[in-house]
Design a protein around this motif. Sequence first.
Motif, mmCIF file in Angstrom:
data_model
loop_
_atom_site.group_PDB
_atom_site.id
_atom_site.type_symbol
_atom_site.label_atom_id
_atom_site.label_comp_id
_atom_site.label_asym_id
_atom_site.label_seq_id
_atom_site.Cartn_x
_atom_site.Cartn_y
_atom_site.Cartn_z
ATOM 1 N N VAL A 24 7.520 33.991 -13.749
ATOM 2 C CA VAL A 24 8.419 33.340 -12.806
ATOM 3 C C VAL A 24 8.078 31.853 -12.734
ATOM 4 O O VAL A 24 6.901 31.477 -12.687
ATOM 5 C CB VAL A 24 8.281 33.995 -11.418
ATOM 6 N N PRO A 25 9.076 30.964 -12.751
ATOM 7 C CA PRO A 25 8.796 29.527 -12.653
ATOM 8 C C PRO A 25 7.949 29.200 -11.431
ATOM 9 O O PRO A 25 8.166 29.726 -10.338
ATOM 10 C CB PRO A 25 10.189 28.914 -12.551
ATOM 11 N N CYS A 26 6.974 28.330 -11.648
ATOM 12 C CA CYS A 26 6.103 27.879 -10.568
ATOM 13 C C CYS A 26 5.533 26.529 -10.945
ATOM 14 O O CYS A 26 5.769 26.017 -12.038
ATOM 15 C CB CYS A 26 4.989 28.893 -10.315
ATOM 16 N N ARG A 27 4.743 25.960 -10.040
ATOM 17 C CA ARG A 27 4.210 24.621 -10.282
ATOM 18 C C ARG A 27 3.067 24.609 -11.291
ATOM 19 O O ARG A 27 2.748 23.570 -11.854
ATOM 20 C CB ARG A 27 3.713 24.012 -8.968
ATOM 21 N N VAL A 28 2.424 25.757 -11.521
ATOM 22 C CA VAL A 28 1.254 25.813 -12.393
ATOM 23 C C VAL A 28 1.689 26.179 -13.818
ATOM 24 O O VAL A 28 2.380 27.175 -14.025
ATOM 25 C CB VAL A 28 0.232 26.830 -11.879
ATOM 26 N N LEU A 29 1.257 25.393 -14.770
ATOM 27 C CA LEU A 29 1.593 25.619 -16.173
ATOM 28 C C LEU A 29 0.323 25.878 -16.976
ATOM 29 O O LEU A 29 -0.732 25.276 -16.720
ATOM 30 C CB LEU A 29 2.330 24.407 -16.753
ATOM 31 N N HIS A 30 0.443 26.752 -17.953
ATOM 32 C CA HIS A 30 -0.669 27.163 -18.801
ATOM 33 C C HIS A 30 -0.472 26.547 -20.181
ATOM 34 O O HIS A 30 0.534 26.786 -20.834
ATOM 35 C CB HIS A 30 -0.692 28.695 -18.875
ATOM 36 N N LEU A 31 -1.412 25.760 -20.647
ATOM 37 C CA LEU A 31 -1.361 25.100 -21.953
ATOM 38 C C LEU A 31 -2.383 25.756 -22.870
ATOM 39 O O LEU A 31 -3.560 25.883 -22.502
ATOM 40 C CB LEU A 31 -1.653 23.605 -21.832
ATOM 41 N N ARG A 32 -1.961 26.137 -24.066
ATOM 42 C CA ARG A 32 -2.830 26.813 -25.020
ATOM 43 C C ARG A 32 -2.816 26.108 -26.372
ATOM 44 O O ARG A 32 -1.989 25.255 -26.628
ATOM 45 C CB ARG A 32 -2.383 28.269 -25.189
ATOM 46 N N HIS A 33 -3.785 26.502 -27.219
ATOM 47 C CA HIS A 33 -3.931 25.962 -28.579
ATOM 48 C C HIS A 33 -4.255 24.471 -28.556
ATOM 49 O O HIS A 33 -3.833 23.708 -29.439
ATOM 50 C CB HIS A 33 -2.672 26.213 -29.414
ATOM 51 N N LEU A 34 -5.031 24.041 -27.577
ATOM 52 C CA LEU A 34 -5.434 22.639 -27.490
ATOM 53 C C LEU A 34 -6.601 22.359 -28.438
ATOM 54 O O LEU A 34 -7.363 23.277 -28.774
ATOM 55 C CB LEU A 34 -5.860 22.297 -26.061
ATOM 56 N N PRO A 35 -6.779 21.106 -28.857
ATOM 57 C CA PRO A 35 -7.985 20.765 -29.628
ATOM 58 C C PRO A 35 -9.234 21.096 -28.817
ATOM 59 O O PRO A 35 -9.248 20.986 -27.587
ATOM 60 C CB PRO A 35 -7.848 19.252 -29.850
ATOM 61 N N ALA A 36 -10.306 21.480 -29.486
ATOM 62 C CA ALA A 36 -11.514 21.935 -28.795
ATOM 63 C C ALA A 36 -12.108 20.854 -27.899
ATOM 64 O O ALA A 36 -12.691 21.157 -26.850
ATOM 65 C CB ALA A 36 -12.539 22.412 -29.816
ATOM 66 N N GLN A 97 3.575 27.380 -21.017
ATOM 67 C CA GLN A 97 4.351 28.401 -20.324
ATOM 68 C C GLN A 97 3.965 28.392 -18.847
ATOM 69 O O GLN A 97 2.966 27.782 -18.453
ATOM 70 C CB GLN A 97 4.077 29.777 -20.926
ATOM 71 N N TYR A 98 4.773 29.092 -18.035
ATOM 72 C CA TYR A 98 4.435 29.238 -16.622
ATOM 73 C C TYR A 98 3.201 30.122 -16.484
ATOM 74 O O TYR A 98 3.021 31.101 -17.223
ATOM 75 C CB TYR A 98 5.598 29.858 -15.845
ATOM 76 N N SER A 99 2.369 29.793 -15.523
ATOM 77 C CA SER A 99 1.182 30.586 -15.254
ATOM 78 C C SER A 99 1.500 31.714 -14.266
ATOM 79 O O SER A 99 2.469 31.632 -13.501
ATOM 80 C CB SER A 99 0.076 29.692 -14.682
ATOM 81 N N ASN A 100 0.651 32.742 -14.281
ATOM 82 C CA ASN A 100 0.740 33.785 -13.265
ATOM 83 C C ASN A 100 0.212 33.304 -11.920
ATOM 84 O O ASN A 100 0.433 33.947 -10.898
ATOM 85 C CB ASN A 100 -0.066 35.027 -13.685
ATOM 86 N N HIS A 101 -0.499 32.191 -11.944
ATOM 87 C CA HIS A 101 -1.151 31.690 -10.733
ATOM 88 C C HIS A 101 -0.264 30.660 -10.034
ATOM 89 O O HIS A 101 0.378 29.833 -10.684
ATOM 90 C CB HIS A 101 -2.501 31.080 -11.096
ATOM 91 N N ARG A 102 -0.238 30.715 -8.751
ATOM 92 C CA ARG A 102 0.654 29.856 -7.968
ATOM 93 C C ARG A 102 -0.017 28.561 -7.535
ATOM 94 O O ARG A 102 0.650 27.632 -7.099
ATOM 95 C CB ARG A 102 1.174 30.616 -6.738
ATOM 96 N N GLU A 103 -1.336 28.502 -7.592
ATOM 97 C CA GLU A 103 -2.057 27.271 -7.294
ATOM 98 C C GLU A 103 -3.383 27.319 -8.026
ATOM 99 O O GLU A 103 -3.819 28.372 -8.500
ATOM 100 C CB GLU A 103 -2.267 27.105 -5.784
#
Length: 497
Positions: A24-36, A97-103
């Motif tokens: 569900v859309p929320c303010r927290v976003l999850h970023l993956r596959h970042l440089p180490a 993507q949207y995170s499962n976490h709200r804050e």
Amino acid sequence: MSTSDLPTVDGTDRLCVSERAQCVPCRVLHLRHLPADVSEQEVLAVALPFGRVHKLITLRHKNQAFVEMASEEAAVAMVNYYTSAPPTIRNQPIFIQYSNHRELKTDSLANQRAQVALQAISAAAVHSGNMASGGEGRGFAPGQSPVLRIIVENLFYPVTLEVLQQIFSKFGSVLKIITFTRNNQFQALLQFSDTVHAQHAKAALDGQNIYNSCCTLRIDFSKLSALNVKYNNEKSRDFTRADLPSGEMEPAAFGVALPPYGAAAFPSSFHQHTGMSMAVPGSLVSPPRVSLQVAPPPGHSVLLVSNLNPESVTPQCLFILFGVYGDVQRVKILFNKQENALVQMSDGTQAQLAMSHLNGQRLHGNVIRVTLSKHPVVQLPRGGAGQDEQTLTRDFSGSALHRFKKPGSKNFNNIFPPSATLHLSNIPSTVGDDVLKDLFSSAGFTVKAFKFFQKDRKMALMQLASVEEAIEALIALHDQQLDHNQHLRVSFSKSTI
């Protein structure tokens, strides 16, 4: 959700690494596959174009990060944009993507340090640009706009909308692009999400070459504050609106004509065959040359030239004229239909370039038509051919007059449509303006104006009575011997005297 379930970065985080994009859309976003070793600055550069960042957590050991935007609207805009234009950090694609976490919970020591960095970076971004018009960094400084006007000079290779997006997106979020032709120049309007990114892109890219020694970018701020894109096609694109139709863009909306010139004259599939890899500046302080080393692309390299004046045309004159836009390999005037000729260029790009510049020009009193031929090569006459037929076909593959055989040649910088003003070069120091004027006048041309280059008297501009006369003069006097070892070089100029 209890606060004990909120993520931390101290090794006790309870993250759902397999979070799904349908969250569900929320303010927290999850970023993956970042440089180490990704930095907070690099993560924020991805998020700040869409609004203020409230909290930031980086999980370098998992190549992940969490960003809490100040508003849900900003987070939604960010996800929607990057869904159609995935971001990269150091040329490495990242997933958002949207995170499962709200804050986000940021009470650990490591997270507190991250928040200090976040506050410093956010304050710098706001200060450098953009609280002048209010809001969360979404306005622009007085006198400047998030919209750039881009002119591509020396258009030797096609520049597509996708190429522009790939180059400029390294400096921020590109929202919209419109391409068009004005004054025989390929131009574009490009809108960033923020004026700061437009400033950085202009500072880094203005005057740089997209390809080696050609396709030079001239960039300025547009007077427009936003672009209104109606269609998503090869001429215009709104990267935030995947739902737009692909109908033809209306030229009247911008007050410009859109003839098939420059990039628009090339097949839309061209960029798929070049095998190009973009070398884009990674630093705004000391950017390297933006240059693509591309092999000559495949495609039709033979042109059919029709409506020629059979009384005047020769293979040599077509070689000189078409040689302004590429290295002509062979020319064949058709024996039974001598108002038609085949001209073979070195590659398909040169053929497209010559066609876009010379189709519709007047040569020897006739308006010529230049189209792509179905023939893959120009065949040389067989041994039994008559003398007349052999005279009408010439092989120029070994000619010393090829302008573009040397990589990085300065001739790449002098590719312009036919004009009444000619660019003269390789002028000996012993030859003055009177000699050059007499040379052209005695050949039957009307010299309207003449000017040596102030800093280099080996070059000059000469303005003749018309474009047609300038074409005839270039054919007649290019490679004219001026002294015992120097020959005049003639090309079309974009300047006037």
